[in-house]
Design a protein around this motif. Structure first.
Motif, PDB file in Angstrom:
ATOM      1  N   GLU A  24     -38.232  50.055  16.228  1.00 18.08           N
ATOM      2  CA  GLU A  24     -36.997  50.365  16.926  1.00 18.08           C
ATOM      3  C   GLU A  24     -35.902  49.355  16.662  1.00 18.08           C
ATOM      4  N   ASN A  25     -36.170  48.278  15.917  1.00 17.46           N
ATOM      5  CA  ASN A  25     -35.139  47.261  15.754  1.00 17.46           C
ATOM      6  C   ASN A  25     -34.630  47.139  14.312  1.00 17.46           C
ATOM      7  N   ASN A  26     -34.888  48.112  13.466  1.00 13.89           N
ATOM      8  CA  ASN A  26     -34.437  48.047  12.078  1.00 13.89           C
ATOM      9  C   ASN A  26     -32.914  48.040  11.971  1.00 13.89           C
ATOM     10  N   ASP A  27     -32.231  48.616  12.947  1.00 11.04           N
ATOM     11  CA  ASP A  27     -30.772  48.665  12.915  1.00 11.04           C
ATOM     12  C   ASP A  27     -30.118  47.399  13.461  1.00 11.04           C
ATOM     13  N   ARG A  28     -30.912  46.477  13.981  1.00 10.34           N
ATOM     14  CA  ARG A  28     -30.353  45.249  14.561  1.00 10.34           C
ATOM     15  C   ARG A  28     -30.254  44.161  13.503  1.00 10.34           C
ATOM     16  N   PRO A  29     -29.164  43.391  13.511  1.00  9.30           N
ATOM     17  CA  PRO A  29     -28.997  42.319  12.525  1.00  9.30           C
ATOM     18  C   PRO A  29     -29.821  41.083  12.873  1.00  9.30           C
ATOM     19  N   LEU A  30     -30.057  40.271  11.877  1.00 14.16           N
ATOM     20  CA  LEU A  30     -30.795  39.027  12.060  1.00 14.16           C
ATOM     21  C   LEU A  30     -30.083  38.108  13.049  1.00 14.16           C
ATOM     22  N   SER A  31     -28.758  38.166  13.083  1.00 13.71           N
ATOM     23  CA  SER A  31     -27.997  37.320  14.014  1.00 13.71           C
ATOM     24  C   SER A  31     -28.350  37.623  15.471  1.00 13.71           C
ATOM     25  N   ASP A  32     -28.672  38.882  15.793  1.00 10.05           N
ATOM     26  CA  ASP A  32     -29.101  39.224  17.158  1.00 10.05           C
ATOM     27  C   ASP A  32     -30.407  38.516  17.511  1.00 10.05           C
ATOM     28  N   LEU A  33     -31.326  38.489  16.565  1.00  9.30           N
ATOM     29  CA  LEU A  33     -32.599  37.800  16.798  1.00  9.30           C
ATOM     30  C   LEU A  33     -32.369  36.307  17.010  1.00  9.30           C
ATOM     31  N   VAL A  34     -31.522  35.709  16.173  1.00  9.12           N
ATOM     32  CA  VAL A  34     -31.241  34.275  16.288  1.00  9.12           C
ATOM     33  C   VAL A  34     -30.645  33.953  17.660  1.00  9.12           C
ATOM     34  N   MET A  35     -29.705  34.759  18.118  1.00  8.72           N
ATOM     35  CA  MET A  35     -29.106  34.538  19.445  1.00  8.72           C
ATOM     36  C   MET A  35     -30.151  34.701  20.549  1.00  8.72           C
ATOM     37  N   HIS A  36     -31.021  35.671  20.392  1.00 10.72           N
ATOM     38  CA  HIS A  36     -32.085  35.913  21.374  1.00 10.72           C
ATOM     39  C   HIS A  36     -33.027  34.705  21.457  1.00 10.72           C
ATOM     40  N   ILE A  37     -33.438  34.187  20.306  1.00  8.59           N
ATOM     41  CA  ILE A  37     -34.331  33.018  20.270  1.00  8.59           C
ATOM     42  C   ILE A  37     -33.625  31.807  20.871  1.00  8.59           C
ATOM     43  N   ALA A  38     -32.380  31.574  20.501  1.00  9.91           N
ATOM     44  CA  ALA A  38     -31.628  30.428  21.026  1.00  9.91           C
ATOM     45  C   ALA A  38     -31.489  30.513  22.540  1.00  9.91           C
ATOM     46  N   ARG A  39     -31.250  31.695  23.049  1.00 12.99           N
ATOM     47  CA  ARG A  39     -31.085  31.896  24.487  1.00 12.99           C
ATOM     48  C   ARG A  39     -32.394  31.649  25.248  1.00 12.99           C
ATOM     49  N   HIS A  40     -33.532  32.053  24.659  1.00 15.62           N
ATOM     50  CA  HIS A  40     -34.807  31.957  25.369  1.00 15.62           C
ATOM     51  C   HIS A  40     -35.605  30.687  25.075  1.00 15.62           C
ATOM     52  N   VAL A  41     -35.398  30.097  23.908  1.00 15.64           N
ATOM     53  CA  VAL A  41     -36.202  28.944  23.510  1.00 15.64           C
ATOM     54  C   VAL A  41     -35.336  27.713  23.229  1.00 15.64           C
ATOM     55  N   GLY A  42     -34.101  27.952  22.807  1.00 17.81           N
ATOM     56  CA  GLY A  42     -33.231  26.857  22.392  1.00 17.81           C
ATOM     57  C   GLY A  42     -33.226  26.760  20.876  1.00 17.81           C
ATOM     58  N   GLY A  43     -32.580  25.728  20.374  1.00 12.65           N
ATOM     59  CA  GLY A  43     -32.539  25.509  18.933  1.00 12.65           C
ATOM     60  C   GLY A  43     -31.207  25.867  18.340  1.00 12.65           C
ATOM     61  N   ASN A  44     -31.021  25.448  17.099  1.00 12.93           N
ATOM     62  CA  ASN A  44     -29.781  25.674  16.372  1.00 12.93           C
ATOM     63  C   ASN A  44     -30.084  26.239  14.996  1.00 12.93           C
ATOM     64  N   VAL A  45     -29.150  27.028  14.472  1.00 16.72           N
ATOM     65  CA  VAL A  45     -29.293  27.526  13.110  1.00 16.72           C
ATOM     66  C   VAL A  45     -29.260  26.337  12.171  1.00 16.72           C
ATOM     67  N   ASN A  46     -30.212  26.290  11.279  1.00 14.83           N
ATOM     68  CA  ASN A  46     -30.339  25.177  10.345  1.00 14.83           C
ATOM     69  C   ASN A  46     -29.792  25.539   8.974  1.00 14.83           C
ATOM     70  N   ALA A  47     -30.206  26.688   8.424  1.00 17.55           N
ATOM     71  CA  ALA A  47     -29.782  27.084   7.085  1.00 17.55           C
ATOM     72  C   ALA A  47     -30.105  28.548   6.841  1.00 17.55           C
ATOM     73  N   LEU A  48     -29.396  29.133   5.893  1.00 16.34           N
ATOM     74  CA  LEU A  48     -29.758  30.461   5.421  1.00 16.34           C
ATOM     75  C   LEU A  48     -30.929  30.298   4.463  1.00 16.34           C
ATOM     76  N   MET A  49     -31.876  31.195   4.545  1.00 14.10           N
ATOM     77  CA  MET A  49     -33.055  31.152   3.675  1.00 14.10           C
ATOM     78  C   MET A  49     -32.877  32.202   2.580  1.00 14.10           C
TER      79      MET A  49
END
Length: 130
Positions: A24-49
């Motif tokens: 159900e999440n194929n239409d969601r961008p990677l940026s949504d996941l990153v924001m979700h992780i940051a909101r729930h766990v913390g952390g900062n974007v380090n680099a594009l892989m």
């Protein structure tokens, strides 16, 4: 057979024979996941892989508790990426240049480098809830 039971059987059959259709999440961008992780766990974007070594569409790493955690997005509209994701889902391993990484899969997304993180449980919980 009632309509509800028949509908449930059809949905179950679709999930068994077409597992990527259940995503159900194929239409969601990677940026949504990153924001979700940051909101729930913390952390900062380090680099594009670079996604090419893992046959993904895009990738990003985050620095969480002083350690890098990588996230990849697979586009299920492409059969090569869909097959790669199914292989990762079945084995729980993502190989990069022959090196195995424990992988967590949620829909179209894969998380690696989380196994030794101090917030491993929180990362898995947040990733699965996305």
């Amino acid at each position: 057979m009632t309509k509800t039971v028949l509908s449930l059987l059809l949905c179950f059959a679709a999930v068994l024979f077409f597992p990527s259709c259940a995503t159900e999440n194929n239409d969601r961008p990677l940026s949504d996941l990153v924001m979700h992780i940051a909101r729930h766990v913390g952390g900062n974007v380090n680099a594009l892989m670079l996604p090419d070594p893992v046959r993904a569409s895009e990738g990003v790493s985050m620095m969480i508790e002083g350690r890098e955690v990588a996230f990849y997005k697979y586009d299920l509209n492409f059969s090569r990426q869909r097959r790669k994701l199914e292989h990762i889902r079945k084995t729980g391993i993502l190989y990069i240049s022959g090196i195995p990484f424990e992988a967590e899969v949620n829909g179209s997304f894969v998380m690696i480098d989380h196994a030794t993180n101090l917030k491993k449980k929180e990362l898995i919980k947040a990733f699965r809830s996305f």
